[in-house]
Scaffold this active site. Structure first.
Site, short mmCIF file in Angstrom:
data_model
loop_
_atom_site.label_atom_id
_atom_site.label_comp_id
_atom_site.label_asym_id
_atom_site.label_seq_id
_atom_site.Cartn_x
_atom_site.Cartn_y
_atom_site.Cartn_z
N PHE A 1 27.64 -20.19 34.11
CA PHE A 1 28.85 -19.75 33.27
C PHE A 1 29.41 -19.04 34.56
CE2 PHE A 1 29.51 -15.95 30.57
CZ PHE A 1 30.38 -15.88 30.38
N TYR B 1 12.16 -10.31 32.24
CA TYR B 1 13.48 -10.43 33.13
C TYR B 1 14.05 -9.60 33.59
CZ TYR B 1 18.34 -11.46 32.73
OH TYR B 1 19.38 -11.37 33.11
N LYS C 1 14.99 -8.36 37.72
CA LYS C 1 16.30 -8.18 38.28
C LYS C 1 15.86 -7.11 38.91
CE LYS C 1 18.78 -11.08 36.84
NZ LYS C 1 19.62 -11.71 38.02
N ARG D 1 27.44 -3.08 21.85
CA ARG D 1 27.54 -3.05 23.77
C ARG D 1 28.51 -3.30 24.54
NH1 ARG D 1 22.91 -3.39 21.63
NH2 ARG D 1 21.23 -5.16 21.59
#
Length: 729
Positions: A11, A140, A144, A207
């Site tokens: 993406f 996750y 990172k 968000r």
């Protein structure tokens, strides 16, 4: 320059590939296609289906020696990281370490990698700044954060220039339903499927949504930046899920919402401070949330339409094949049936007329001839066989037996006639049909070749246009356009015109440049500035009616190109507009015509547009500051303004040898207002009336030399105003 994009078929990676391609980079992609799709990248590139952990990646680094590496390959699902943390660590940590190691080993100048807002955890004190303590809650986010530590250490240990971006919620075209910004693609897909949107909680959770092309632009800008470290990449704008639903309802009013209980450990508010990235990369998001959603919705709707078209096309193709098979069968069956129908008619006529070799004309010969003409050799032979059978039947009916027929020469003669007629007629028609088919084949081949050549031509034109745009938007031309914008920054029209000569000469690389001011009646042109001409070569004023090319420029407002190479006519002339009227024209000459191309014409157009923009800005500024520009109640310039224009005239004289005269006025019992009313109407558009620091009235006459003094003094004669030449430029 060469850039490697890991996860380049995904993406975000595919949009980054598009961005770098636009800037002329050579694109290389490594992607294991676990979530990516090769169809996402349509630009020219080299792709390798590999995992970023694979040792074979070293061969790619060794072969191409990349200038930059953009590491986007990752496992991006928080839920998957909870289910299988080992897989998450393997993909996100080991993959990054391998890329860091190879980049340092093979001299990569810049390493860019993707981190995430997930490193901030459940902290809802927004906006999050880069120096805030991190506390990821899922594997996750942990992976990172570990990536950030590794990148920092590679900068310290191996001097590898690294920069990381903590992405907020990225959304846009080509997004799947996973990842942190997946709610947008999930909602849009449900919307297009006429399914209700699944809302968890009250929808007030917020968000920081950022459009993917803004992300790609920031990544591109970071390649040549000197900064390192970590940056939030976001819009620093909070949008709730309810806002998302509201925007989508404007695109599809009949949407439905299915409310569900809130999910465990769902962060209520998330927003990232982007001040650092905006400052250090000179970057700003271009797309609002609403604009980005509209573009994303249009993409998904277009993809859905294409899928439906593809299904329809497949069904249509199958139907066409079926019809083709039916046509093929009919091609043989129908002529045969018609042949048999004609034979039945022939048999009836033959038997009714009691046809025999001594009687009336043989109908079967007509039958064979007609069938051969209509259908060619194959049906002609069938008609011959049927005619022979009919002849035999007639002979048997007449009392002959088969044995006697074998000795009958007349019988065999008639058979020979049937065969001869059938073969000759059938062969002739078949030969004609073959020739027609050959001609049709040639026409078809010629048409295909024409279509092929036309496509090649279009591709070449596209490449040429793209190359032209690259030339205009990058490299040397980019620097020249930047120089032009800096050179034209003045808010004084006189200085803009003076700078314009230098700008045009530098950008166009021509020997001669001339700028004329157009009077308000569009009938005369007054010389403002020039370069490359001898002083005696140029006329100080031009009457438009005497020059057809000037009439064309003023009438149609377009660039004039001297394609006929007329004598005493410039190569190109362009109008400069202000308030929908031509305020000036710029003429260039001295370029070799054989080296002249559409590129130069486009570059001249861009340059004149820049000058027009700068001039419009200057005039707008003058209008806005009119009260401060002139002595009250007059058109006499204030000392500071008049001094600036006088300095500009000195520069024009020094650089381009355009003369001017400065007259000192002495007033005898007359006010400045009265003097202004008398002098102003007598001046040209390029002349100025002002006062110096001592409040003495002065007249600045552009493009005027000592030889013109007598005429000027006569024109300005007044019983209470005297003039003296103060200086000659």
């Amino acid at each position: 320059m060469k850039v490697l994009i890991t996860g380049g078929y995904g993406f975000i990676g595919s949009h980054i590939a598009d961005r770098f391609h636009k800037e002329g980079y050579e694109i290389y992609i490594i992607d294991n296609l676990s979530t990516g799709n090769k169809a996402n990248v349509q630009v020219k590139h080299r792709g390798y289906v590999l995992d970023v952990k694979d040792p074979k990646c070293e061969e790619i680094f060794r072969a191409y020696r990349f200038d930059a590496v953009v590491h986007m390959a990752a496992q991006v699902s928080v839920s998957k990281s909870l289910v299988n943390p080992h897989l998450d660590t393997e993909a996100n940590v080991l993959g990054l370490v391998n890329m860091l190691d190879l980049s340092a080993k093979y001299g990569v100048k810049r390493f860019i990698y993707a981190s995430s807002a997930a490193v901030y955890g459940l902290d809802e004190q927004v906006p999050h700044q880069e120096d805030k303590a991190v506390d990821p809650i899922a594997p996750y986010g942990i992976s990172k954060y570990v990536n950030e530590i590794y990148a920092k250490k590679w900068l310290e240990l191996y001097d590898l220039s690294t920069i990381g971006f903590r992405f907020s919620n990225v959304y846009g075209p080509r997004q799947n339903s996973g990842g942190e910004g997946g709610v947008v693609s999930i909602f849009i897909n449900d919307l297009l499927d006429n399914k209700p949107l699944k809302l968890y909680g009250d929808g007030e959770q917020t968000r920081d949504f950022i459009y993917v092309e803004d992300v790609a632009d920031a990544v591109f800008r970071s390649v040549n930046a000197s900064v390192t470290g970590l940056y939030n990449l976001s819009t620093n704008q909070s949008s709730s899920v309810n806002d998302l639903i509201e925007y989508l309802s404007q695109l599809q009013p009949d949407l439905k919402v299915q409310k569900n209980p809130p999910r465990d450990q769902d962060i209520k508010h998330s927003r990232l401070d982007n001040a650092a990235v905006m400052r250090d990369l000179d970057w700003a998001p271009l797309y609002s949330f609403k604009e980005g959603l509209e573009r994303t919705y249009a993409y998904f709707a277009g993809q859905r339409a294409q899928a439906e078209v593809a299904v329809s096309a497949a069904a249509t193709a199958e139907l066409k094949q079926s019809k083709a098979r039916m046509r093929q069968r009919r091609k043989w069956l129908l002529p045969t049936l018609e042949n048999f129908a004609a034979f039945i008619l022939t048999a009836w006529l033959s038997l009714s007329l009691v046809d025999n070799m001594y009687g009336v004309i043989d109908v079967k010969l007509f039958y064979i001839t007609i069938i051969g003409i209509l259908y060619g050799n194959r049906q002609a032979l069938i008609s011959v066989v049927l005619s022979i059978c009919l002849l035999t039947y007639q002979e048997l009916q007449a009392g002959r037996d088969l044995l006697s027929l074998t000795y009958d020469t007349d019988f065999f003669f008639r058979i020979a006639i049937y065969l001869f007629i059938g073969l000759v007629v059938g062969y002739a028609i078949e030969r004609k049909n073959v020739r027609i088919a050959q001609q049709e084949q040639k026409v078809s081949e010629a048409t295909e070749r024409y279509d092929f050549l036309e496509n090649i031509y279009k591709e070449v034109r596209d490449v040429k246009d793209e190359l032209q745009l690259r030339i205009l938007n990058s490299g040397d031309s980019y620097g020249k356009i930047y120089y032009a914008t800096k050179e034209l920054e003045s808010l004084e029209p006189e200085i803009v015109f003076n700078s314009a000569v230098n700008v045009v000469k530098s950008i166009m690389r021509v020997e001669k440049v001339t700028i004329y001011r157009v009077n308000k009646y569009q009938s005369y042109l007054r010389l403002l500035a020039s370069s490359g001409h001898h002083a005696d070569d140029l006329k100080k004023s031009l009457r438009v009616a005497d020059f057809p090319y000037l009439q064309k420029v003023l009438e149609n407002g377009q660039i004039y190109v001297n394609k006929e190479l007329e004598a005493d006519v410039p190569l190109m002339v362009a109008p400069i507009y202000h308030r929908d009227q031509v305020a000036a024209i710029i003429a260039v000459d001295g370029m070799k015509f054989e080296s002249f191309s559409l590129y130069h014409q486009n570059l001249f157009q861009i340059t004149t547009n820049l000058i027009a923009s700068a001039l419009s800005k200057a005039f707008t500024f003058i209008d806005a500051t009119e009260n401060d520009r002139y002595v009250e109640g007059t058109t006499i310039l204030q000392p500071a303004i008049f001094s600036e224009i006088l300095q500009s005239k000195n520069e024009i004289k020094h650089q381009h040898q355009v003369p001017y005269l400065l007259l000192q006025s002495a007033l005898d019992d007359i006010s400045l207002q009265e003097a202004s009313q008398f002098i102003t109407p007598l001046l040209r558009e390029t002349d100025y009336l002002g006062v110096n620091k001592e409040q003495q009235l002065q007249v600045l006459l552009s493009n005027t030399s000592e030889q013109d003094i007598e005429v000027i003094m006569s024109r300005l004669s007044h019983p209470k105003i005297s003039f003296a030449v103060l200086s000659e430029g």
